[in-house]
Write a protein that holds these residues in place. Structure first.
Motif: not given
Length: 519
Positions: A43, A253-254, A492, A509
């Motif tokens: 992340s 993530s993201s 994601q 998220t």
């Protein structure tokens, strides 16, 4: 740009979509191995604190959600559901609410969670008056009333208040009191935890890694919950892509939309697309500078190349902006998306007499969508005869800038975040004049809109409230305080180790407390 701020409408049905993209299994190594019961997440989300008081910042909430429990919650359909409060009930005048608190929950310290902990948490939020306090605008007081019950008194009727409790995490009052100091435990809780959530804090380095261990005494047992979660924090978005491709991370993530193509045709990876609580705006300073003139604001709106935003900033992972709130919300007013009209924009600039003057644009360069949008907007504004000064800033710097009209940027490219599905709260948080200098990015003030928002929030009739909110949105859009840039999707990337990431309408998220292993 907005890290985490808001609130929204009543229960709504959310349309979910996902796509699994395939060829070649990801390499397995380290704790990311399929044989390991520990999940690894890559992340770029850097927490400022672990104090649940500041969970209104989505960067903090990403980690806090694994350590603490909410008073109430929302399911994937946008419906309020029990959590630490097994039920809630409003008084007839909607000026108080009674919570029934579970009696089978223990904090990580071993202390039993009681109604007194809920009261302490609510009073702490109210007294500190920052972060999550922004969701409890009508809160007056709370007290323990009867066995396992808490009664909350409100200043005005507010049927959306229960939804706001989904943003409040309960702390272990006995433990926090031991570390209260002079700031009600804020310093201690910034790097320690006092929660009852599914994970305990093993180690914490906010710039590099957050390591959580499963709490086996958790009241809501889930056999497939991983034994731990290791969140690696990277400054470069490309590192998230590379770690996920290599299999050293189970979830990217993201991930930047520009990196999603790397997973096309890769077996063992899944790209999941969900409705997003984000709205991408070009917020304009309505109280000072060149954008105080509504003609200039409209010209800037017309100058922007919205199709380039969808194509280049989002890589088609999103839709044109057609409203002030996410598309899944009830009582939403939608408008026809703005289409670039350079000729009309130039005409308005000439009428306003500002040709050759300078416009300041601010955005977070670390967020790819905002950075790309800034580049597009800079070129577009030069095309209509304006000079441009670009300010690449952090979110905390931005919050300082908007405290005064003279330091508020002319245009700020940012995300407005709906932290729970209640439209009245979201609109009030961003567009009420009472929020100027705090969460009202544009310093927008319209007495008619303030009245509609107040009436919509305080009425006990849902149909009347919906009408008030729709009228308010229509008027705000007509006043041109912001460019409705886009409605980005939430995307994601994961491998086969985890079950599909569950959708949550109250997570920017996703909610790490809901993650489970595939097997």
């Amino acid at each position: 740009m907005r890290a985490g701020l808001l609130v929204l409408a009543t229960a709504s049905v959310l349309v979910l979509s996902s796509c699994g993209l395939s060829t070649g299994k990801p390499a397995a190594s380290g704790s990311g191995s399929p044989k390991s019961q520990t999940g690894v997440i890559a992340s770029h989300v850097v927490p400022e604190t672990l104090d649940p008081q500041q969970a209104s910042n989505a960067n903090n909430d990403f980690y806090i959600a694994g350590l603490y429990d909410r008073i109430l919650a929302y399911n994937s359909k946008g419906e309020v559901v029990p959590r630490l409060a097994s039920k809630f009930e409003y008084a007839g005048d909607a000026k108080s609410i009674v919570l029934t608190i579970r009696d089978d929950v223990k904090f990580h310290s071993g202390n039993a969670l009681t109604p007194d902990d809920v009261v302490y948490t609510l009073e702490r939020v109210h007294k500190i008056a920052s972060g999550s306090a922004g969701f409890l605008t009508d809160y007056v007081s709370s007290k323990t009333t009867g066995k396992n019950q808490v009664t909350i008194t409100l200043k005005d009727p507010n049927l959306s208040f229960a939804g706001a409790l989904a943003l409040i995490y309960v702390v272990d009052s006995k433990l926090v009191k031991q570390h209260e100091g002079s700031d009600m435990g804020q310093q201690w809780l910034s790097s320690n935890e006092a929660g009852s959530g599914p994970y305990t804090l093993k180690s914490y380095n906010p710039a590099l890694e957050v390591d959580l261990t499963r709490y086996d005494g958790y009241w809501d047992g889930e056999k497939k919950r991983p034994s731990g979660l290791v969140m690696h924090i990277y400054k470069e978005n490309s590192a998230i892509r590379d770690e996920t491709l290599a299999g050293t991370a189970d979830i990217g993530s993201s991930m930047a939309v520009t990196d999603l193509a790397a997973f096309k045709g890769k077996n063992g990876f899944h790209v999941n697309e969900y409705p997003s609580p984000l709205v991408t705006l070009g917020a304009m300073n309505t109280a000072g500078g060149i954008t105080k003139d509504v003609r200039v604001r409209e010209a800037i709106q017309l100058a922007y190349d919205y199709s380039a935003h969808i194509k280049n900033a989002l890589k088609e992972w999103g839709k044109p902006g057609d409203g002030l709130v996410p598309s899944y919300m009830q009582c939403r007013y939608s408008t026809t998306p703005t289409v670039q009209d350079v000729a009309k924009a130039k005409q308005l600039i000439q009428e306003a007499g500002v040709a050759g003057q300078t416009v300041t644009i601010a955005y977070q360069s670390i967020i790819p969508e905002q950075s790309t949008a800034g580049t597009i907007l800079e070129a577009n504004l030069r095309d209509i005869g304006l000079n441009v000064q670009v300010k690449q800033i952090t979110f905390s710097q931005y919050l300082e800038m908007i405290k005064k009209p003279e330091t508020t940027p002319d245009v700020s490219i940012l995300w407005d975040l709906a932290q729970f599905p209640e439209i009245g709260s979201m609109l009030t948080h961003t567009w009420s004049s009472t929020a100027i200098g705090q969460s009202n990015f544009t310093r927008y003030s319209n007495p008619a809109v303030d009245k509609l928002l107040t009436e919509g929030t305080t009425t006990t009739d849902k149909k009347t409230a919906c009408s008030d909110f729709e009228q308010a949105q229509k008027q705000i859009i007509a006043d041109h305080p912001a460019m409705l840039m886009a409605l980005p999707s939430r995307v994601q990337v994961q491998n086969d180790k985890f079950a599909k990431i569950p959708y949550s309408p109250i997570a920017a998220t996703y909610d790490i407390s809901l993650l489970t292993l595939a097997k």
